[in-house]
Design a protein around this motif. Structure first.
Motif, mmCIF file in Angstrom:
data_model
loop_
_atom_site.group_PDB
_atom_site.id
_atom_site.type_symbol
_atom_site.label_atom_id
_atom_site.label_comp_id
_atom_site.label_asym_id
_atom_site.label_seq_id
_atom_site.Cartn_x
_atom_site.Cartn_y
_atom_site.Cartn_z
ATOM 1 N N PHE A 1 -3.670 3.449 4.310
ATOM 2 C CA PHE A 1 -3.876 2.190 3.576
ATOM 3 C C PHE A 1 -5.374 1.927 3.429
ATOM 4 O O PHE A 1 -6.108 1.929 4.413
ATOM 5 N N HIS B 1 -4.418 -6.214 2.868
ATOM 6 C CA HIS B 1 -3.453 -5.291 3.450
ATOM 7 C C HIS B 1 -2.064 -5.908 3.624
ATOM 8 O O HIS B 1 -1.155 -5.231 4.105
ATOM 9 N N ASP C 1 2.869 -4.214 2.178
ATOM 10 C CA ASP C 1 3.754 -4.787 3.193
ATOM 11 C C ASP C 1 5.108 -4.078 3.186
ATOM 12 O O ASP C 1 5.666 -3.769 4.247
ATOM 13 N N ARG D 1 4.657 -0.393 4.542
ATOM 14 C CA ARG D 1 4.404 -0.380 5.981
ATOM 15 C C ARG D 1 5.705 -0.564 6.763
ATOM 16 O O ARG D 1 5.887 0.015 7.839
ATOM 17 N N HIS E 1 1.157 3.559 10.293
ATOM 18 C CA HIS E 1 0.185 3.285 9.242
ATOM 19 C C HIS E 1 -1.229 3.507 9.765
ATOM 20 O O HIS E 1 -1.528 3.220 10.920
ATOM 21 N N THR F 1 -5.135 2.545 8.772
ATOM 22 C CA THR F 1 -5.929 1.626 7.956
ATOM 23 C C THR F 1 -7.358 2.118 7.855
ATOM 24 O O THR F 1 -7.998 2.395 8.875
ATOM 25 N N SER G 1 -4.578 0.705 13.288
ATOM 26 C CA SER G 1 -3.754 1.866 12.953
ATOM 27 C C SER G 1 -2.797 2.156 14.097
ATOM 28 O O SER G 1 -3.162 2.004 15.267
#
Length: 457
Positions: A162, A321, A327, A330, A336, A338, A357
């Motif tokens: 992400f 995010h 959303d 995830r 995930h 980041t 993360s």
């Protein structure tokens, strides 16, 4: 004679029904045709069997709503429309390795026709039955220290990357494509800039990475049905290699552009817009696409197990995010990662924000010693993050808190550990050894000014 007749029969074109264009409004084309020909998802041709393609995406009364996949300049009312009744299938094979193809499985690299496989595969297939799939419990070395230590990945797991635009998603993806421990790499470039595709193939991936890869691409200037279909095609090719018992890594860059293509199609078909303009079908299609990655069917002793490890990039809108697509994705994936713009701006790459993360399988992939080491590093990074502003302005006095003192001492070492050259890979055992060295007790600095200066540098 019989073999010749069989070959000639197979070479015949699939059955087509004929209709006519009745209306054109924006991206939406309406066509009339025999009721038995109007099938949701059917591919159509305009003009003749080799004419521009389109996809049937909905109905308006008894008429079909079609979106074009190819340019349709010159289309006129009453133009001929051919509705195909054949299945939407593709024939991948090992001969596709090292090739670049489009959303319809046609070559884009100028290296000649592709070798077709023995049996067709549905482009839009259903995921395997959840109860029949193998378990996900074997670690996969990704070659990126920050991931192998703080967000480990298993064979058949699905991770999301992400980030906002320009933070390094594609560069991180290229590192993983070259260094991850896999037999085959399938890369879907959805909605990318045209110039970036060739740069990614020749410079970022390189000849060695391309040898074990298949690249499926639909650039940003292509029609929405092509961009959506390219994502389906990426998973269809990955499923072929999975069923050969191979360890496959499937990259999709990006899921957000797939969602945007689906939104465009949904709006043209008459769906109502909901959150931030996304139509309900977007959130229905995301799990259908992402669940196709993962472990294959469980096999018996001695049989070779194939799986698809999915690494999907998500372009977060405005660095938010929690926007709808991020959303939803995830919640579907098994972890995930980041990427932070602030980390990228201070020059540390890959710009992975370890504190934001997580891998949902980390507890089963790390040994007890490794898990304790990673937890200690996370705790110290969180402590430093909370006290960073006070340390920088000199408002924190050394000795006030022993744990904060330790976090301040090891912070530069942790920053150096998390940085990694894009051309280098690192095995997990070496990464943990480097982390242990970074966390080793250091000699205290002489005083607060020296600590503050060290951090500024």
């Amino acid at each position: 004679m019989l073999a010749s007749a069989i070959r000639e029969t197979k070479a015949l074109n699939a059955l087509h029904y004929e209709g006519r264009v009745t209306a054109l409004e924006g991206l939406r084309i309406e066509a009339a045709g025999p009721p038995e020909a109007l099938r949701l998802g059917a591919l159509v041709r305009f003009g003749d069997p080799q004419g521009p393609r389109g996809e049937l995406v909905g109905f308006q009364g008894e008429r079909a709503v079609v979106l074009a996949c190819d340019p349709l300049e010159g289309l006129r009312p009453g133009a001929r429309v051919l509705f195909s009744q054949g299945g939407d299938a593709v024939r991948p094979s090992a001969g596709w390795l090292g090739r670049v193809v489009d959303a319809f499985g046609e070559p884009l690299d100028g290296l000649g026709p592709l070798a077709g496989g023995p049996s067709p595969r549905l482009v839009r297939a259903a995921p395997p039955s959840a109860q029949m799939r193998a378990r996900v419990d074997h670690p996969l070395a990704l070659g990126v220290k920050a991931l192998d230590v703080f967000a480990p990945c298993a064979q058949g797991q699905r991770l999301g990357l992400f980030a906002g635009s320009g933070v390094g998603k594609s560069t991180l993806m290229s590192m993983l494509a070259r260094s991850a421990d896999a037999d085959v790499v399938i890369i879907g470039l959805i909605g990318e800039r045209g110039r970036e595709v060739r740069e990614f193939v020749e410079d970022t991936l390189g000849p060695e990475g391309l040898k074990r890869s298949v690249i499926v691409t639909a650039t940003s200037d292509e029609a929405a049905p092509r961009r959506r279909r390219a994502a389906w095609m990426t998973l269809a090719v990955a499923e072929y290699f999975r069923d050969q018992g191979l360890r496959v890594i499937c990259f999709l860059d990006s899921v957000t552009r797939f969602a945007m293509a689906q939104r465009e199609i949904g709006l043209a078909a008459g769906e109502p817009p909901t959150t931030r303009g996304y139509t309900p079908s977007v959130f229905a299609e995301l799990p259908k696409l992402l669940e196709r990655a993962g472990p294959g069917l469980a096999v018996g002793p001695g049989e070779k197990q194939g799986h698809i490890t999915g690494l999907f990039t998500v372009l977060v809108d405005g660095d938010d995010h929690n926007e709808p697509v991020a959303d939803a994705v995830r919640a579907i994936l098994d972890g995930h990662v980041t990427l932070s713009r602030s980390i990228a701006e201070r020059g540390r790459y890959p710009a992975i924000d370890v504190l934001k993360s997580i891998s949902r399988l980390s507890n089963s992939l790390h040994s007890g010693e490794q898990a304790a080491l990673a937890r200690r590093a996370r705790r110290l990074m969180a402590l430093y993050s909370n006290m960073e502003e006070l340390v920088r302005i000199g408002a924190y006095t050394r000795g006030a808190d022993a744990e904060v003192d330790e976090a301040v001492r090891v912070w530069p070492r942790l920053e150096a550990f998390l940085a990694q050259d894009v051309r280098l890979a690192c095995q997990p055992d070496i990464a943990f050894a480097e982390l242990a060295a970074a966390l080793a007790d250091a000699q205290p600095s002489p005083g607060p000014p020296a600590v503050s200066d060290r951090i500024r540098r």
